[in-house]
Motif scaffolding. Structure first.
Motif, short mmCIF file in Angstrom:
data_model
loop_
_atom_site.label_atom_id
_atom_site.label_comp_id
_atom_site.label_asym_id
_atom_site.label_seq_id
_atom_site.Cartn_x
_atom_site.Cartn_y
_atom_site.Cartn_z
N PHE A 49 0.81 -1.23 0.00
CA PHE A 49 0.00 0.00 0.00
C PHE A 49 0.84 1.27 0.00
O PHE A 49 0.33 2.35 -0.26
CB PHE A 49 -0.92 0.00 1.23
N LYS A 50 2.11 1.14 0.32
CA LYS A 50 2.94 2.35 0.48
C LYS A 50 2.96 3.20 -0.78
O LYS A 50 3.16 4.41 -0.70
CB LYS A 50 4.36 1.96 0.84
N SER A 67 12.54 2.30 7.83
CA SER A 67 11.50 1.39 7.36
C SER A 67 11.62 -0.01 7.91
O SER A 67 12.72 -0.49 8.20
CB SER A 67 11.55 1.33 5.83
N THR A 68 10.46 -0.65 8.06
CA THR A 68 10.45 -2.09 8.31
C THR A 68 10.45 -2.83 6.97
O THR A 68 10.26 -4.03 6.93
CB THR A 68 9.22 -2.49 9.15
N ASN A 71 8.73 -2.00 3.69
CA ASN A 71 7.87 -1.64 2.56
C ASN A 71 7.99 -0.19 2.14
O ASN A 71 7.98 0.11 0.94
CB ASN A 71 6.41 -1.97 2.89
N THR A 72 8.12 0.72 3.11
CA THR A 72 8.32 2.12 2.72
C THR A 72 9.61 2.24 1.93
O THR A 72 9.68 2.94 0.92
CB THR A 72 8.38 3.03 3.96
N GLY A 91 0.83 -0.23 12.62
CA GLY A 91 2.27 -0.19 12.89
C GLY A 91 2.63 1.22 13.32
O GLY A 91 2.52 1.58 14.49
N ASN A 92 3.01 2.05 12.34
CA ASN A 92 3.30 3.45 12.61
C ASN A 92 2.01 4.29 12.63
O ASN A 92 2.04 5.48 12.85
CB ASN A 92 4.25 3.99 11.53
N LEU A 93 0.89 3.64 12.34
CA LEU A 93 -0.46 4.23 12.40
C LEU A 93 -0.71 5.31 11.35
O LEU A 93 -1.56 6.19 11.54
CB LEU A 93 -0.76 4.75 13.81
N GLY A 94 0.01 5.23 10.26
CA GLY A 94 -0.22 6.15 9.15
C GLY A 94 -1.53 5.83 8.44
O GLY A 94 -2.32 6.74 8.14
N ASN A 95 -1.77 4.56 8.18
CA ASN A 95 -2.98 4.19 7.45
C ASN A 95 -4.24 4.59 8.17
O ASN A 95 -5.10 5.25 7.60
CB ASN A 95 -3.00 2.67 7.22
N ALA A 144 6.68 -6.12 9.49
CA ALA A 144 6.23 -4.81 8.98
C ALA A 144 5.65 -3.94 10.07
O ALA A 144 5.71 -2.72 10.00
CB ALA A 144 5.20 -5.01 7.87
N ILE A 145 5.06 -4.57 11.09
CA ILE A 145 4.41 -3.79 12.16
C ILE A 145 5.13 -3.98 13.50
O ILE A 145 4.54 -3.84 14.57
CB ILE A 145 2.90 -4.11 12.27
N ILE A 177 6.76 -2.39 15.69
CA ILE A 177 6.98 -0.98 16.03
C ILE A 177 6.35 -0.71 17.40
O ILE A 177 5.18 -1.04 17.61
CB ILE A 177 6.32 -0.06 14.97
N GLU A 225 1.24 -10.76 3.08
CA GLU A 225 2.34 -10.96 4.02
C GLU A 225 1.79 -11.02 5.45
O GLU A 225 0.63 -10.65 5.68
CB GLU A 225 3.39 -9.86 3.86
N THR A 243 -2.36 -5.24 3.30
CA THR A 243 -1.43 -4.15 3.03
C THR A 243 -0.25 -4.51 2.14
O THR A 243 0.28 -3.66 1.44
CB THR A 243 -0.92 -3.61 4.38
N1 F0G Z 1 1.25 -3.57 6.77
C1 F0G Z 1 2.40 -3.53 6.09
C2 F0G Z 1 2.64 -4.57 5.05
C3 F0G Z 1 3.34 -2.51 6.36
O1 F0G Z 1 4.48 -2.49 5.68
C4 F0G Z 1 3.08 -1.57 7.36
C5 F0G Z 1 4.04 -0.53 7.70
C6 F0G Z 1 1.85 -1.66 8.02
C7 F0G Z 1 0.96 -2.66 7.70
C8 F0G Z 1 1.48 -0.69 9.08
O2 F0G Z 1 1.02 0.49 8.53
O3 F0G Z 1 2.45 2.14 9.68
O4 F0G Z 1 0.40 2.82 8.45
O5 F0G Z 1 0.24 1.57 10.59
N2 F0G Z 1 5.20 -0.49 7.30
C9 F0G Z 1 6.11 0.64 7.50
C10 F0G Z 1 7.36 0.47 6.68
C11 F0G Z 1 6.33 1.02 8.89
O6 F0G Z 1 8.41 0.98 7.06
O7 F0G Z 1 7.30 -0.14 5.62
P1 F0G Z 1 1.02 1.84 9.36
#
Ligand code: F0G
Length: 463
Positions: free
Chosen positions: A122-123, A146-147, A149-150, A251-255, A330-331, A333, A376, A406
């Protein structure tokens, strides 16, 4: 006042910055910023159906993009300035097999497959928006922690457009091979820090400020403008009906922050009557949001959250040397940068937060794979969380639920193969140490000698 500007999220503060500004912190209180629009001087659509006309303009890259065909709802850039690589061609799939697993009636569960994006997550929805803003600001280098994906997304946008150099910070040994492979292959400068994501996040902010590098983490409010469009596409696929629930991993709660902003704006513009409810799902090994929201009672409180609750919680993590730990890397965090925006989203959309174990996540992931397009581990948290919320009766069997998947299945083959493996050692090494005990939905490979009769026998027995 400008038509578009950046504004502090805290209503009592009122700090603003110009649209081109790239510091992404409130000049008055140091808080998070929103991209704000003076809608009266812009031309938002009168109905969501108006976007359907864009389907006939797919020769135009802006209308082809699943982000920019909704450009009237994120009008911060001149159309000529937009950088798109065809992101957002994703699908909302009705998933009846998975619905049965989570306890929803047939036809009620939909999976929003964001793994279909160019970089497989989704990034890209957010990256096209941040990249467009970076170009408006004349940036030459862009960075993120980043974990995985970003960083993969940033690397793809840099290599596909040739406009910027990617600098990525990752925790050493913390990202899956699929994602690391993307960063390396697309030529990003990859800095592996001896630490985890939370360490890398802190460092990248310091470095970006010192070196004047454009930051594309989701603290960047333009990223979130792009991610709003995931919700527009869900509405579009449901013929502009609002689902009862949107469920997303946290994760980082952007979505969740972006989704909340999308719905708040749609209500304010009179384009929908009510927002859906939002559910955020943490992994149990990285559950700061769950703890603060559901256990410590932290709330947005109309813009006056009790911030001290967060500081006390973080001090506790430090004192006990607690680090985030989950198979859903990915999450993984513990210090989500968008915490306060996420609280706002939950307040406005009647949200809940739950946590699920790595066992729950991997079982749900196997069900998603067997019943659809695959994802994933982090993505499957949304399905595992839906199942939990059904068991609790918070979500009803007849509710319409959209789970956001995601990231693509191939992002993390190690976890998938270990789950399905017949080899106990592989299972233990990758999953056992995470507390995963069973692979209830494993699809084991069949071992046969290189002999035609034996092969035929095996196929007859197993198929
Ligand atoms: N799912 C996936 C596959 C992600 O890569 C991430 C975040 C999230 C969920 C969580 O989304 O941060 O908006 O709450 N990945 C970030 C990264 C942190 O660095 O790729 P979020």
């Amino acid at each position: 006042m400008d038509v578009v500007f950046q504004r502090c999220i805290h209503p009592d503060c009122g700090g603003t910055r110009a649209v081109e500004d790239t510091s992404f912190v409130c000049p008055r209180c140091g808080g998070l910023l929103d991209v704000a629009y003076d809608w009266d001087r812009l031309a938002p659509p009168k109905s969501l159906r108006a976007f359907e006309a864009r389907w006939a303009e797919r020769y135009d890259p802006l209308s082809f993009s699943g982000v920019w065909r909704f450009r009237d709802l994120l009008p911060f850039a001149d159309p000529e300035k937009v950088l798109t690589i065809g992101e957002g061609q994703t699908i909302l799939q009705r998933a009846d097999v998975v619905a049965g697993y989570v306890g929803l009636e047939p036809g009620k569960l939909f999976l929003q497959y964001e793994g279909m994006n160019p970089s497989g997550s989704f990034k890209d929805n957010g990256m096209t928006a941040a990249f467009t803003h970076a170009r408006m600001a004349g940036a030459r280098r862009a960075a993120c922690a980043s974990t995985g994906n970003t960083s993969a997304s940033l690397a793809v946008y840099c290599s596909a457009t040739g406009l910027m150099k990617a600098v990525i910070f990752i925790g050493s040994g913390k990202i899956s091979y699929g994602k690391l492979a993307q960063a390396l292959d697309h030529g990003a400068l990859t800095v592996q820090i001896a630490g985890d994501f939370d360490d890398a996040m802190l460092r990248v902010q310091q470095v970006a400020e010192k070196l004047g590098i454009y930051l594309v983490n989701s603290i960047n409010p333009f990223r979130l403008e792009g991610q709003k469009t995931i919700m527009y596409r869900i509405l579009e696929a449901l013929r502009w009906q609002v689902p009862d629930w949107v469920v997303v991993p946290g994760g980082n709660l952007g979505n969740v922050s972006a989704f909340g902003k999308a719905f708040i704006e749609l209500v304010e513009l009179g384009l929908i009557e009510r927002p859906p409810r939002l559910a955020v799902i943490n992994a149990a090994g990285a559950d700061t949001f769950y703890k603060l929201y559901e256990q410590n009672g932290l709330r947005w409180n109309g813009g006056r959250p009790e911030s001290e609750l967060r500081e006390t919680y973080y001090r506790g993590l430090d004192a006990d040397k607690v680090r985030a730990s989950t198979i859903a890397s990915a999450i993984e965090i513990n210090r989500p940068v968008n915490l306060f925006k996420a609280l706002r989203a939950l307040e406005r959309c009647g949200g809940v937060v739950r946590e699920v174990t790595d066992q729950d996540i991997l079982d749900a992931k196997a069900k998603v794979g067997a019943g659809g397009l695959g994802c994933e581990p982090a993505s499957a948290a949304s399905v595992a969380g839906t199942r939990r919320l059904r068991q609790e009766g918070v979500i009803a069997a007849g509710d319409i639920v959209a789970c956001v998947l995601t990231g693509h299945q191939l992002k993390d083959p190690t976890a998938t193969v270990a789950y399905h493996s017949a080899d106990q050692q592989t299972f233990e090494q990758v999953l056992g140490q995470r507390g995963v005990r069973r692979a209830t939905f494993a699809n084991r490979a069949v071992q046969v000698p290189n002999d035609l009769d034996a092969i035929i026998r095996a196929i007859e027995v197993y198929s």
